[in-house]
Design a protein around this motif. Structure first.
Motif, PDB file in Angstrom:
ATOM      1  N   ILE A 105      -2.053  -5.732  -0.306  1.00  0.00           N
ATOM      2  CA  ILE A 105      -2.822  -4.928  -1.259  1.00  0.00           C
ATOM      3  C   ILE A 105      -4.048  -4.366  -0.556  1.00  0.00           C
ATOM      4  O   ILE A 105      -4.791  -5.087   0.115  1.00  0.00           O
ATOM      5  CB  ILE A 105      -3.265  -5.783  -2.467  1.00  0.00           C
ATOM      6  N   GLY A 106      -4.240  -3.070  -0.716  1.00  0.00           N
ATOM      7  CA  GLY A 106      -5.427  -2.422  -0.177  1.00  0.00           C
ATOM      8  C   GLY A 106      -6.104  -1.595  -1.250  1.00  0.00           C
ATOM      9  O   GLY A 106      -5.429  -0.964  -2.090  1.00  0.00           O
ATOM     10  N   GLN A 107      -7.415  -1.598  -1.289  1.00  0.00           N
ATOM     11  CA  GLN A 107      -8.123  -0.848  -2.330  1.00  0.00           C
ATOM     12  C   GLN A 107      -9.491  -0.418  -1.826  1.00  0.00           C
ATOM     13  O   GLN A 107     -10.184  -1.151  -1.120  1.00  0.00           O
ATOM     14  CB  GLN A 107      -8.293  -1.714  -3.586  1.00  0.00           C
ATOM     15  N   ASN A 108      -9.850   0.836  -2.172  1.00  0.00           N
ATOM     16  CA  ASN A 108     -11.215   1.320  -1.955  1.00  0.00           C
ATOM     17  C   ASN A 108     -11.716   1.924  -3.251  1.00  0.00           C
ATOM     18  O   ASN A 108     -11.136   1.672  -4.317  1.00  0.00           O
ATOM     19  CB  ASN A 108     -11.280   2.305  -0.781  1.00  0.00           C
ATOM     20  N   GLN A 109     -12.737   2.731  -3.203  1.00  0.00           N
ATOM     21  CA  GLN A 109     -13.341   3.258  -4.434  1.00  0.00           C
ATOM     22  C   GLN A 109     -12.375   4.112  -5.245  1.00  0.00           C
ATOM     23  O   GLN A 109     -12.423   4.122  -6.472  1.00  0.00           O
ATOM     24  CB  GLN A 109     -14.591   4.083  -4.095  1.00  0.00           C
ATOM     25  N   ASN A 110     -11.471   4.842  -4.583  1.00  0.00           N
ATOM     26  CA  ASN A 110     -10.619   5.794  -5.293  1.00  0.00           C
ATOM     27  C   ASN A 110      -9.127   5.507  -5.173  1.00  0.00           C
ATOM     28  O   ASN A 110      -8.328   6.149  -5.856  1.00  0.00           O
ATOM     29  CB  ASN A 110     -10.884   7.215  -4.774  1.00  0.00           C
ATOM     30  N   LEU A 111      -8.712   4.554  -4.318  1.00  0.00           N
ATOM     31  CA  LEU A 111      -7.284   4.355  -4.094  1.00  0.00           C
ATOM     32  C   LEU A 111      -6.914   2.874  -4.098  1.00  0.00           C
ATOM     33  O   LEU A 111      -7.575   2.062  -3.476  1.00  0.00           O
ATOM     34  CB  LEU A 111      -6.871   4.982  -2.754  1.00  0.00           C
ATOM     35  N   TYR A 112      -5.847   2.576  -4.818  1.00  0.00           N
ATOM     36  CA  TYR A 112      -5.234   1.243  -4.797  1.00  0.00           C
ATOM     37  C   TYR A 112      -3.836   1.412  -4.235  1.00  0.00           C
ATOM     38  O   TYR A 112      -3.055   2.268  -4.690  1.00  0.00           O
ATOM     39  CB  TYR A 112      -5.166   0.674  -6.217  1.00  0.00           C
ATOM     40  N   GLU A 113      -3.487   0.623  -3.247  1.00  0.00           N
ATOM     41  CA  GLU A 113      -2.151   0.710  -2.641  1.00  0.00           C
ATOM     42  C   GLU A 113      -1.585  -0.692  -2.465  1.00  0.00           C
ATOM     43  O   GLU A 113      -2.248  -1.583  -1.943  1.00  0.00           O
ATOM     44  CB  GLU A 113      -2.218   1.412  -1.291  1.00  0.00           C
ATOM     45  N   ARG A 114      -0.337  -0.850  -2.898  1.00  0.00           N
ATOM     46  CA  ARG A 114       0.331  -2.147  -2.787  1.00  0.00           C
ATOM     47  C   ARG A 114       1.708  -1.936  -2.176  1.00  0.00           C
ATOM     48  O   ARG A 114       2.509  -1.129  -2.676  1.00  0.00           O
ATOM     49  CB  ARG A 114       0.455  -2.813  -4.147  1.00  0.00           C
ATOM     50  N   ARG A 115       1.998  -2.651  -1.094  1.00  0.00           N
ATOM     51  CA  ARG A 115       3.285  -2.549  -0.409  1.00  0.00           C
ATOM     52  C   ARG A 115       3.969  -3.912  -0.453  1.00  0.00           C
ATOM     53  O   ARG A 115       3.421  -4.900   0.027  1.00  0.00           O
ATOM     54  CB  ARG A 115       3.091  -2.108   1.048  1.00  0.00           C
ATOM     55  N   ILE A 116       5.162  -3.897  -1.011  1.00  0.00           N
ATOM     56  CA  ILE A 116       5.918  -5.139  -1.127  1.00  0.00           C
ATOM     57  C   ILE A 116       7.207  -4.998  -0.343  1.00  0.00           C
ATOM     58  O   ILE A 116       8.015  -4.100  -0.617  1.00  0.00           O
ATOM     59  CB  ILE A 116       6.249  -5.489  -2.589  1.00  0.00           C
TER      60      ILE A 116
END
Length: 288
Positions: free
Chosen positions: A60-71
């Motif tokens: 899981i990666g997240q910053n102020q404007n983007l959340y990204e999850r790779r499974i």
């Protein structure tokens, strides 16, 4: 790539392959754009996908404007399996992915010829291997058995012991010992002595014999004891003598001496000790 727009946030999801070989690794990517510093809540790591999907890696990666999850995941059974809608909460809004259907095939059954480079080897399992395989089932079974045994013991002995004649007898004997320590007899406080002695006796008769001694007048209680036949004649006579004397003391119609009070105390104590025999006899009579 599929997108769903909920106000200013955009959720997109992508599955790398929809047809997999047994154990082949696939990847699901979920992105949420335009977060504007809002918190994203979802299932915990390695707990997002359903049962048949073995999660290998969940980043899981997240910053102020983007959340990204790779499974990254694999499936080890043949058939068609569905990844349902997955929920992600952004602030107070719920965003959902679209469902995906994954087909898992056994490539060895699709016409491929398999050439073994070495003979199959039989692996001998040891006790610890069987334990690792079945320990959860064994522990669950033991827990169920222990619970059943505990329930049986509570029903058979727990409740019975709390209401048994012996328990009631021991409790009352302790109360009588406490009364004795107050030294009412030695100080000549006969009224306080008889009030407490009879109160202890009434509570005991109510609990031990199931008679409403705590609410009946002395004459009514004596009459009920004689009709009920639960209390032996010897014990019945003790109760009658002490209770009648106690009533006379209460209304200042008699003034007992120390010898009389000592005898009444001893008689009540002996009555309490003998009471269990009354209960045993009554139970035998009921069973007959």
């Amino acid at each position: 790539m599929v997108c769903a727009n909920a106000f200013s946030q955009i959720l997109s999801s992508n599955i790398e392959k929809k047809t997999l070989a047994l154990g082949e690794v696939d990847q699901l990517v979920i992105k949420i754009d335009n977060l504007s510093n809002q918190k994203v809540s979802a299932a915990a790591k390695n707990e997002l996908l359903p049962f048949h999907f073995e999660e290998i890696k969940d980043s899981i990666g997240q910053n102020q404007n983007l959340y990204e999850r790779r499974i990254e995941f694999a499936v080890f059974e043949e058939g068609k399996f569905t990844i349902p809608e997955l929920e992600f909460k952004v602030g107070d809004k719920i965003l959902k992915t679209i469902p995906y259907e994954i087909e898992v095939i056994n490539t060895a059954q699709k016409g491929d010829q398999i050439n073994d480079i070495m003979n199959n080897k039989e692996v001998k399992l040891e006790v610890k291997d069987y334990w690792e395989l079945y320990k959860f089932y064994i522990l669950a079974a033991l827990a169920v058995i222990a619970l059943i045994v505990a329930i049986i013991m509570f029903v058979k002995w727990g409740r019975k012991s709390k209401d048994s004649p012996v328990v009631a007898t021991n409790q009352t004997l302790k109360e009588l010992d406490s009364l004795k320590k107050k030294k009412y007899i030695e100080s000549g406080d006969y009224r306080a002595f008889y009030v407490e002695l009879i109160d202890i006796s009434r509570k005991f008769i109510t609990k031990q014999y199931g008679l409403p001694a705590d609410v009946l007048l002395t004459d009514d209680l004596i009459d009920l004891m004689k009709k009920n036949n639960t209390i032996s004649q010897e014990n019945e006579k003790v109760v009658e003598n002490v209770f009648l004397r106690g009533d006379l003391v209460k209304f200042a119609k008699t003034f007992p001496d120390n010898v009389t009070m000592e005898k009444d105390f001893a008689d009540i104590k002996d009555f309490v000790k003998r009471s269990s025999k009354d209960i045993e006899f009554e139970n035998l009579r009921k069973d007959a």
